[in-house]
Design an enzyme around this catalytic site. Structure first.
Site, PDB file in Angstrom:
ATOM      1  N   GLY A 238      -6.866  15.205   7.340  1.00 42.18           N
ATOM      2  CA  GLY A 238      -6.865  14.800   8.747  1.00 42.18           C
ATOM      3  C   GLY A 238      -5.443  14.548   9.222  1.00 42.18           C
ATOM      4  N   ILE A 629      -1.821  -0.527  -7.697  1.00 42.12           N
ATOM      5  CA  ILE A 629      -2.370   0.831  -7.687  1.00 42.12           C
ATOM      6  C   ILE A 629      -3.781   0.787  -8.268  1.00 42.12           C
ATOM      7  CG2 ILE A 629      -2.126   3.174  -8.595  1.00 42.12           C
ATOM      8  CD1 ILE A 629      -0.043   2.433  -6.477  1.00 42.12           C
ATOM      9  N   LYS A 633      -4.227   8.452 -10.522  1.00 46.47           N
ATOM     10  CA  LYS A 633      -4.391   9.889 -10.307  1.00 46.47           C
ATOM     11  C   LYS A 633      -4.463  10.211  -8.809  1.00 46.47           C
ATOM     12  CE  LYS A 633      -6.787  13.843 -12.227  1.00 46.47           C
ATOM     13  NZ  LYS A 633      -7.741  14.274 -13.252  1.00 46.47           N
ATOM     14  N   GLN A 638      -1.652  11.509  -3.576  1.00 47.01           N
ATOM     15  CA  GLN A 638      -1.152  11.165  -2.240  1.00 47.01           C
ATOM     16  C   GLN A 638       0.354  11.378  -2.195  1.00 47.01           C
ATOM     17  OE1 GLN A 638      -2.480  10.116   0.584  1.00 47.01           O
ATOM     18  NE2 GLN A 638      -4.323   8.947   0.206  1.00 47.01           N
ATOM     19  N   GLU A 707       0.520   7.300   4.108  1.00 47.58           N
ATOM     20  CA  GLU A 707       1.569   7.689   5.047  1.00 47.58           C
ATOM     21  C   GLU A 707       2.976   7.435   4.524  1.00 47.58           C
ATOM     22  OE1 GLU A 707      -0.031   7.114   9.301  1.00 47.58           O
ATOM     23  OE2 GLU A 707      -1.324   5.975   7.979  1.00 47.58           O
TER      24      GLU A 707
HETATM   25 MO1  MOS Z   1      -2.846   8.500  10.248  1.00 48.36          MO
HETATM   26  S1  MOS Z   1      -1.465   9.456  11.335  1.00 48.36           S
HETATM   27  O1  MOS Z   1      -2.767   6.908  10.701  1.00 48.36           O
HETATM   28  O2  MOS Z   1      -4.235   9.364  10.129  1.00 48.36           O
END
Ligand code: MOS
Length: 740
Positions: A238, A629, A633, A638, A707
């Site tokens: 997404g 964590i 994996k 990510q 992110e």
């Molecule tokens: Mo994110 S840009 O907070 O899906």
């Protein structure tokens, strides 16, 4: 049994995905489904004069055409993130006859088959009154304004006297940076299937937020949220473009109601360039003032971004600058212009990612001006507290990230002089940058059911867009109950389940895991009560307070679990089908006391062939402090994805528009380049793995991640390019022409 938290564990849903059994939105098979194809504006600004569908209506398989003249009035949903109703674009689809950008929905055609719908859509003639659009920032300066807020937070920030301190600083940097429009381009294009049962609507969706989609669709269609059922069990990525509801979902619902059958609408790759947001272009100016010893005395960060004529989304480039480094004098300003391009939206670390490109590049320029090592410069300006909100960090291991990253990368061997390091004919560059992203947390709820066969269900209306939520939820429940992972069934991505926040803002783990943990504890407490009271139970008559549950059994406190009764036997003896625990967790006073932020450091090696300006990223070391964590994996995965996305941002991604008519020139994955395997070097992802002591009172300590992993990658690459070549590239992407 050792804790299920913190392991290196394969995805619960991995097998379903690789065997094609995972049903993504467009994969749901409904009988009698009709197909919708949208018609979009081919002009960037003007009015719709006429929609002539006479030819289309005679096309084979044609069922309906909907446009603004024949649909019921729609309502603009509240633009309210907190109450979970937020559309991607404030203007509701088909609202009036105005056209604001190329790709805006004009009509939707429904037919028996996809091919017939496509053909019928081709037969529709649209006439426009065309006006001259504003496509580029320079042309749109007359529309410039200063946005006040980004999701409720004030954008302007100031402390001390930045301009004065800059004027008196011993060493200064004043530089402009730009980043282009970029598109999320998840593997799975957005899609909707709508099915009505009377006045109830089921929408199979591509959404990062089933609760938000339910509320937003409800408000748009003037329905009660309980009448809407959003289903989104799997999402093929997404990155923000599936965070809010966009027009196609509304159109699918309208079309299905109109034809009285289920309707499916699957966006094409081309439509993904106008239908669900993008990252705005940014123009940023950073001025830094420092002492000879490299102490920052002034930071000014001004940014200019784009938004659309029909929404106010702002890329908050300066948000991070407010607290990233210790500095007494600071000003952060944002401005935006309105261009005739579809509405921008959040794209992986909106603001942090673009803003850090400018700030972390400028810091590198300062390091070279001062003759101080870039890592050392950052350590000298480390912010021991959040100087913007004047609060202590909940936890901060940024210095450890620098140290561990430098060690793993071999930074000590770096010769600081540009063009000083070589590998045969190739120029070698080593660059670094800091990473950061907020440690958000929102209210979340979950239910846990322990069943008579000894298996356990964990359900929540959160969603897994690929980050690993199925797996981490199961891990928490396994940790509490002692039931092995393969006997735990998570179900999520369904709006009828206990509500959870958007899978955005990297907050899923921190928001939902505490609820899952408490729900599991609640289920165990009910099992204990059942064991204590059940007539057939060998523990019957024992006070519940003398019993405990764990490792799959209920047992007397003081004895080992081995001596206890298995969960399934407790249920069988009580003639009970299941016990169900439920929990709702919400952030509390700790949010007032502390600033929550995750941290990291990116170290990059590039090799450049100066003869042909070929640039390769050859090595990346990323170290992150994101609290505990849960699963190394999925966490590492990510990390890989963020670094790869950062390489794309640094070297390739750039959506181009024709400045004359606003059409998108690069609306496919041949012209919009993203990294492929051959572009990706060895990536070393490392985590500090220190639990955040205050983020949740349930003691999980994960700030979540996603992110943060992209932030800092692009500036680290640009800094490495400077180190390799002596050329400072301030405009992304860094394509070969910039290096010749
Ligand atoms: Mo994110 S840009 O907070 O899906």
């Amino acid at each position: 049994m050792t804790s299920a938290l913190g392991g290196t564990i394969s995805r619960k849903d991995g097998h379903l995905k690789v065997t094609g059994q995972a049903r993504y939105a467009a994969d749901h098979v409904l009988s009698q489904v009709a197909h919708a194809v949208t018609i979009e504006s081919t002009i960037a600004k003007g009015r719709i004069k006429k929609i002539d569908s006479s030819l289309a209506e005679r096309a084979p398989g044609f069922l309906a055409i909907l446009h603004r003249d024949n649909i019921a009035k729609l309502r603009r949903p509240d633009d309210d993130f907190v109450s979970a109703s937020k559309a991607g674009e404030a203007r509701v689809v088909f609202e009036d006859d105005r056209v604001h950008y190329v790709g805006q929905y004009i009509a939707v055609v429904v037919a028996e088959t996809l091919e017939q719908a496509r053909y019928a859509a081709e037969c529709v003639r649209v006439e426009y009154d065309e006006e001259v659009p504003l496509i580029e920032t320079d042309e749109a300066m007359s529309t410039a304004f200063s946005p006040r807020e980004f999701f409720g937070e004030k954008l302007f920030a100031s402390r001390g006297r930045a301009a004065e301190a800059y004027a008196h600083a011993a060493v200064t940097v004043d530089a402009k940076y730009t980043t282009p429009i970029e598109h999320h381009n998840p593997m799975e294009p957005s899609a909707s299937i709508a099915e009505w049962h009377g006045d109830e609507l089921t929408l199979y969706e591509t959404t990062q937020w089933v609760a938000g989609a339910r509320n937003t669709v409800a408000q748009t269609l003037c329905m009660r949220p309980e009448k809407i059922h959003i289903v989104s069990p799997f999402i093929g990525g997404g990155f923000g473009c599936k965070g809010f509801v966009w027009g196609h979902s509304i159109l699918t619902a309208l079309a299905a109601r109109h034809v009285g059958r289920p309707v499916k609408l699957n966006l094409t790759r081309k439509q993904m360039f106008s239908a669900c947001g993008h990252r705005s272009e940014t123009r940023q100016r950073v001025r830094l003032g420092a002492t000879r010893e490299g102490r920052l005395v002034s930071i000014e960060h001004n940014s200019l971004v784009q938004t659309s004529p029909v929404d106010d989304f702002i890329e908050p480039c300066g948000a991070t600058t407010r607290f990233m480094y210790s500095c007494p004098n600071l000003t952060v300003r944002h401005r935006a212009v309105r261009v005739n391009i579809a509405t921008p939206t959040a794209m992986r670390a909106p603001g942090e990612n673009t803003g850090l490109f400018a700030l972390e590049s400028a810091l590198d320029e300062l390091a070279h001006a001062l003759g101080i090592d870039p890592v050392e410069l950052r350590i000298r300006n480390h912010a021991g507290t959040n100087e913007h909100v004047r609060k202590p960090w909940s936890s901060n291991y940024l210095k450890e990230c620098y140290a561990v990253g430098a060690e793993r990368f071999g930074w000590r061997k770096r010769d600081a002089r540009p063009m000083s390091m070589r590998d045969g004919n190739l120029l070698v560059g080593w660059g670094m940058a800091s990473s950061t992203y907020p440690g958000f947390r929102s209210p979340g709820a979950a239910k846990v059911r322990i069943l008579r066969d000894g298996s356990v269900e964990i359900v929540s209306a959160t969603q897994d867009m690929g980050g690993g939520t199925y797996t981490t939820l199961a891990q928490v429940v396994s940790d509490v109950t002692g039931v092995p992972l393969d006997r735990i069934r998570p179900a999520l991505g369904d709006s009828t389940l206990p509500p959870a926040p958007v899978s955005g803002g990297s907050m899923t783990t921190a928001s939902v895991l505490p609820a899952a943990k408490r729900a599991a504890l609640d289920a165990l407490a009910k099992l204990v009560a059942l064991a204590a009271s059940g007539p057939g139970s060998p523990l019957s008559g024992t006070s519940a307070s003398d019993l405990q549950a764990g490792n799959g059994r209920v047992y007397r406190t003081g004895t080992g679990p081995e001596s206890g009764v298995r969960y399934e036997d407790v249920l069988a003896q009580a003639n009970s089908v299941a016990v169900e625990g439920e929990a709702f967790t919400t952030p509390g006073a700790e949010r007032e006391q502390y600033a929550f932020q995750s941290w990291g450091a990116q170290f990059v090696e590039v090799k450049i062939d100066p003869a042909i300006a070929r640039l390769r990223v050859t090595r990346v070391v990323s170290v992150f402090d994101v609290g505990k964590i849960i699963n190394f994996k999925t966490a590492r995965s990510q990390g890989y994805s963020g670094v790869i996305m950062g390489i794309g941002m640094a070297l390739m991604e750039h959506t181009m528009y024709d400045r004359r008519d606003g059409s998108i020139v690069t609306s496919n994955l041949a012209d919009y380049a993203v990294p492929v395997n051959a572009d990706i070097p060895s990536i070393d992802i490392h985590f500090i793995d220190k639990p955040d002591p205050v983020i949740d009172p349930d003691g999980i300590g994960a700030r979540g991640l996603g992110e943060i992993t992209v932030t800092g990658v692009a500036p680290a690459i640009a800094n490495a390019v400077y180190h390799a070549t002596g050329k400072r590239v301030r405009d992304l992407p860094i394509t070969p022409d910039a290096l010749i």
